[in-house]
Scaffold this motif. Structure first.
Motif, PDB file in Angstrom:
ATOM      1  N   LEU A 128       0.819  -1.211   0.000  1.00 24.06           N
ATOM      2  CA  LEU A 128       0.000   0.000   0.000  1.00 24.06           C
ATOM      3  C   LEU A 128       0.855   1.264   0.000  1.00 24.06           C
ATOM      4  CD1 LEU A 128      -2.725   1.527   0.470  1.00 24.06           C
ATOM      5  CD2 LEU A 128      -2.308   1.226   2.916  1.00 24.06           C
ATOM      6  N   GLU A 129       0.558   2.173  -0.939  1.00 27.57           N
ATOM      7  CA  GLU A 129       1.112   3.530  -0.855  1.00 27.57           C
ATOM      8  C   GLU A 129      -0.119   4.400  -0.605  1.00 27.57           C
ATOM      9  OE1 GLU A 129       2.567   6.787  -0.504  1.00 27.57           O
ATOM     10  OE2 GLU A 129       1.310   6.802  -2.296  1.00 27.57           O
ATOM     11  N   ARG A 130      -0.289   4.812   0.677  1.00 31.50           N
ATOM     12  CA  ARG A 130      -1.599   5.355   1.043  1.00 31.50           C
ATOM     13  C   ARG A 130      -1.851   6.773   0.557  1.00 31.50           C
ATOM     14  NH1 ARG A 130      -0.440   8.675   5.423  1.00 31.50           N
ATOM     15  NH2 ARG A 130       1.229   7.880   6.749  1.00 31.50           N
ATOM     16  N   ARG A 131      -0.790   7.507   0.205  1.00 29.43           N
ATOM     17  CA  ARG A 131      -1.016   8.895  -0.211  1.00 29.43           C
ATOM     18  C   ARG A 131      -1.587   8.996  -1.626  1.00 29.43           C
ATOM     19  NH1 ARG A 131       3.029   8.352   2.932  1.00 29.43           N
ATOM     20  NH2 ARG A 131       3.150   9.565   4.861  1.00 29.43           N
ATOM     21  N   THR A 132      -1.103   8.154  -2.547  1.00 31.66           N
ATOM     22  CA  THR A 132      -1.523   8.263  -3.953  1.00 31.66           C
ATOM     23  C   THR A 132      -2.055   6.960  -4.551  1.00 31.66           C
ATOM     24  OG1 THR A 132       0.645   7.613  -4.802  1.00 31.66           O
ATOM     25  CG2 THR A 132       0.323   9.963  -4.316  1.00 31.66           C
ATOM     26  N   GLY A 133      -1.740   5.836  -3.916  1.00 31.18           N
ATOM     27  CA  GLY A 133      -2.133   4.546  -4.501  1.00 31.18           C
ATOM     28  C   GLY A 133      -1.259   4.134  -5.672  1.00 31.18           C
ATOM     29  N   GLN A 134      -0.189   4.899  -5.931  1.00 32.69           N
ATOM     30  CA  GLN A 134       0.698   4.609  -7.063  1.00 32.69           C
ATOM     31  C   GLN A 134       1.916   3.794  -6.647  1.00 32.69           C
ATOM     32  OE1 GLN A 134      -0.147   4.830  -9.938  1.00 32.69           O
ATOM     33  NE2 GLN A 134      -1.246   6.711 -10.451  1.00 32.69           N
ATOM     34  N   PRO A 135       2.566   3.055  -7.533  1.00 28.30           N
ATOM     35  CA  PRO A 135       2.260   2.936  -8.971  1.00 28.30           C
ATOM     36  C   PRO A 135       1.189   1.878  -9.280  1.00 28.30           C
ATOM     37  CG  PRO A 135       4.210   1.655  -8.487  1.00 28.30           C
ATOM     38  CD  PRO A 135       3.785   2.271  -7.179  1.00 28.30           C
ATOM     39  N   ALA A 136       0.541   1.337  -8.218  1.00 28.28           N
ATOM     40  CA  ALA A 136      -0.410   0.238  -8.456  1.00 28.28           C
ATOM     41  C   ALA A 136      -1.533   0.656  -9.405  1.00 28.28           C
ATOM     42  CB  ALA A 136      -0.992  -0.243  -7.120  1.00 28.28           C
ATOM     43  N   ILE A 137      -2.018   1.905  -9.246  1.00 22.93           N
ATOM     44  CA  ILE A 137      -3.123   2.357 -10.110  1.00 22.93           C
ATOM     45  C   ILE A 137      -2.708   2.307 -11.583  1.00 22.93           C
ATOM     46  CG2 ILE A 137      -4.571   4.338 -10.742  1.00 22.93           C
ATOM     47  CD1 ILE A 137      -4.449   5.141  -7.720  1.00 22.93           C
ATOM     48  N   ASP A 138      -1.511   2.849 -11.872  1.00 20.77           N
ATOM     49  CA  ASP A 138      -1.044   2.851 -13.264  1.00 20.77           C
ATOM     50  C   ASP A 138      -0.858   1.429 -13.802  1.00 20.77           C
ATOM     51  OD1 ASP A 138      -1.128   5.559 -13.434  1.00 20.77           O
ATOM     52  OD2 ASP A 138       1.024   5.859 -13.088  1.00 20.77           O
ATOM     53  N   HIS A 139      -0.395   0.535 -12.937  1.00 18.96           N
ATOM     54  CA  HIS A 139      -0.203  -0.857 -13.379  1.00 18.96           C
ATOM     55  C   HIS A 139      -1.545  -1.518 -13.699  1.00 18.96           C
ATOM     56  CE1 HIS A 139       3.935  -1.005 -11.138  1.00 18.96           C
ATOM     57  NE2 HIS A 139       3.952  -0.273 -12.231  1.00 18.96           N
ATOM     58  N   ILE A 140      -2.550  -1.275 -12.842  1.00 21.50           N
ATOM     59  CA  ILE A 140      -3.880  -1.867 -13.086  1.00 21.50           C
ATOM     60  C   ILE A 140      -4.486  -1.281 -14.358  1.00 21.50           C
ATOM     61  CG2 ILE A 140      -6.248  -1.986 -12.193  1.00 21.50           C
ATOM     62  CD1 ILE A 140      -4.994  -2.230  -9.371  1.00 21.50           C
ATOM     63  N   LYS A 141      -4.329   0.028 -14.543  1.00 22.15           N
ATOM     64  CA  LYS A 141      -4.836   0.664 -15.776  1.00 22.15           C
ATOM     65  C   LYS A 141      -4.205   0.041 -17.013  1.00 22.15           C
ATOM     66  CE  LYS A 141      -5.376   5.345 -14.345  1.00 22.15           C
ATOM     67  NZ  LYS A 141      -5.109   6.757 -14.634  1.00 22.15           N
ATOM     68  N   ALA A 142      -2.889  -0.109 -16.955  1.00 23.48           N
ATOM     69  CA  ALA A 142      -2.184  -0.695 -18.102  1.00 23.48           C
ATOM     70  C   ALA A 142      -2.680  -2.113 -18.377  1.00 23.48           C
ATOM     71  CB  ALA A 142      -0.673  -0.699 -17.845  1.00 23.48           C
ATOM     72  N   ALA A 143      -2.904  -2.880 -17.303  1.00 19.91           N
ATOM     73  CA  ALA A 143      -3.368  -4.263 -17.471  1.00 19.91           C
ATOM     74  C   ALA A 143      -4.754  -4.296 -18.104  1.00 19.91           C
ATOM     75  CB  ALA A 143      -3.376  -4.982 -16.122  1.00 19.91           C
TER      76      ALA A 143
END
Lengths: 315, 315
Positions: free
Chosen positions: B76-91
């Protein structure tokens, strides 16, 4: 419940409904393919004939009402599950999904009714039979795929729970039963609850459906709460324990072993804290332990289970 | 978990799988469209190149591995949710379902990812983010249709629970934290747990998804357990009470009000009895109250949640 949730059914699920038939021992087989007025039915007011017709039997009634969903909510007949089983069969054969709040058909004819429904491309659903609308039967296939259910432990009979609590408080067994009847939990003849039959039927239904075990009702080792004296109940309480009527099932090398019996629970067991109509079940899964508690449900909880099955059947 | 449930996935769900890519900060973006050997991966043994390829970034990796399902399990990166958000978008953009055990994308980008998945006919699932594989996010739409969720109360942070129990037993705050680390519950830097951030992120995720409320993390009224002294904790225990870090959300006329704070619970509250990694939530529905308890889960419970989402995504 259908009326209360009408706008949500239409807006969120795109479901429109009408009631084309109602039947009970008192009113007979009433049907009107154009739809009966729900408010009149709730008020026991019947329109003038010939707006509706009284049919002679379930098949004639189904043919005239032509339902897409049939709700079976007659009382449990624990020895045979009849006539509910025949009614559900007739409904499925007529092309209607079958939604039941009656445990009898599940215990006596689950596989037959499930296979009949499948062969017709229909649903046979019965979420309300155990813990009302609480997610149990609908939860396993969707939310717990590929788990191994090794066993479960449940507190599933409200009448026994209320009677034991009242005995703890000082009432005799008979006084406690009367109290449970006064608050609308126990029926006029509470034998099925006090002798553990209601709990045993629930254990059997859960084992048959969730553990895929062809358990017969007479294979559930059953002891009710009649033999417990107020002295025993209060002595347990004084010793920091509480009697509860506990249902158990466990998968063994020789099949599923199931029982219903009064057990003394320590006050550190969350089940010991549950009173009144609150019911609970703990599932022993290979991946974790999962408990579900339904807090203080009323009749609306059972109605909700039927509504939820209705939505699952038609969507 | 995929290996352990392989025969059941094939036999019961008709699902065959291979792992075509693995990525982490340590190993980089590893892919092999022909499939990597699961047992070698578990043993950290990598085959000789050129059986597999190291890619430069997530898009190149997705293009080469060509997955039908992408599992996002970074921290968890609680401030921005990144880079997980970008990875999910790309997927999702590459045509893969996205399954996440990371709360960040749910709290910071739920609607965007849900809508992106829908527009592609794909699933964005995240059952493991709260209470591991326990049915929560998958349960509501399927098992609880048309209910009104008015609020909930949860015990959702294991580290705080262990620390408070150890302080009751006589340890200082620092000793209790060390104990939680020794038994593998608390991380090296347990600040997010002790300051209530982990619990607050869970409350926000639940409110955003289940109550359809665009709650921001900074709107959760948050107090951790650092300010509690061992004296306070033991005085509560002596008075028949127990401190627990309690999460709450409630729908009000002004939107959802959410909080995380230590509360004293009486020992008659089932939540007061829960220790260790056991977590629980009570949902306040219009039709009944529903509590769910996950007993003593380990890492296998999180893995199971990912597996269950995988089955739901591809079936």
């Amino acid at each position: 419940m259908l009326v209360a949730k009408e706008s949500e059914l239409r807006g969120k699920y795109d479901i429109e409904w009408k009631i084309t038939g109602v039947a009970s021992r008192r009113i007979g087989w009433v049907a009107d393919p154009n739809g009966l007025d729900p408010q009149s039915i709730l008020n026991h007011q019947w329109p003038e004939a010939p707006a509706w017709k009284k049919c002679q039997n379930v098949r004639q009634w189904l043919a005239y009402a032509d339902p897409s969903v049939f709700f079976e909510i007659s009382s449990l007949e624990r020895r045979t599950g009849q006539p509910a089983i025949d009614h559900i069969k007739a409904a499925l054969e007529s092309g209607a999904h079958a939604v039941s709040a009656n445990k009898g058909p599940v215990v006596h004819a689950y596989r037959e009714l499930r296979d009949l429904a499948r062969s017709k491309g229909l649903k046979f659903l019965f979420e309300s039979t155990v813990m009302d609308g609480t997610p149990i039967f609908s939860m396993f296939p969707h939310s717990l795929p590929a788990v191994e259910l090794r066993g479960f432990r449940g507190l599933l009979n409200s009448t026994s729970n209320v009677v034991l609590t009242e005995m703890e408080k000082g009432l005799s067994f008979d006084e406690a039963v009367k109290k449970a009847q006064e608050i609308g939990v126990a029926e006029t003849d509470p034998s099925d609850d006090l002798d553990g039959w209601d709990a045993a039927v629930k254990v059997a239904a859960l084992a048959i459906v969730l553990m895929d075990e062809p358990l017969r009702l007479d294979q559930v080792d059953r002891t009710g709460i009649r033999a417990l004296t107020p002295q025993q109940v209060r002595a347990a309480r004084a010793a920091g324990m509480r009697y509860k009527l506990i249902c158990r099932a466990e998968r063994t090398a020789d099949g599923v072993r199931a029982s219903v019996r009064p057990e003394q629970l320590p006050m550190t067991d969350p089940f010991a804290l549950l009173e009144g109509t609150t019911s609970a079940i703990r599932f022993d899964l290979d991946v974790f332990g999962l408990s579900i508690i339904e807090h203080k449900p009323g009749v609306i909880a059972t109605a909700y289970g039927l509504l939820a099955d209705f939505i699952r059947a038609v969507k």
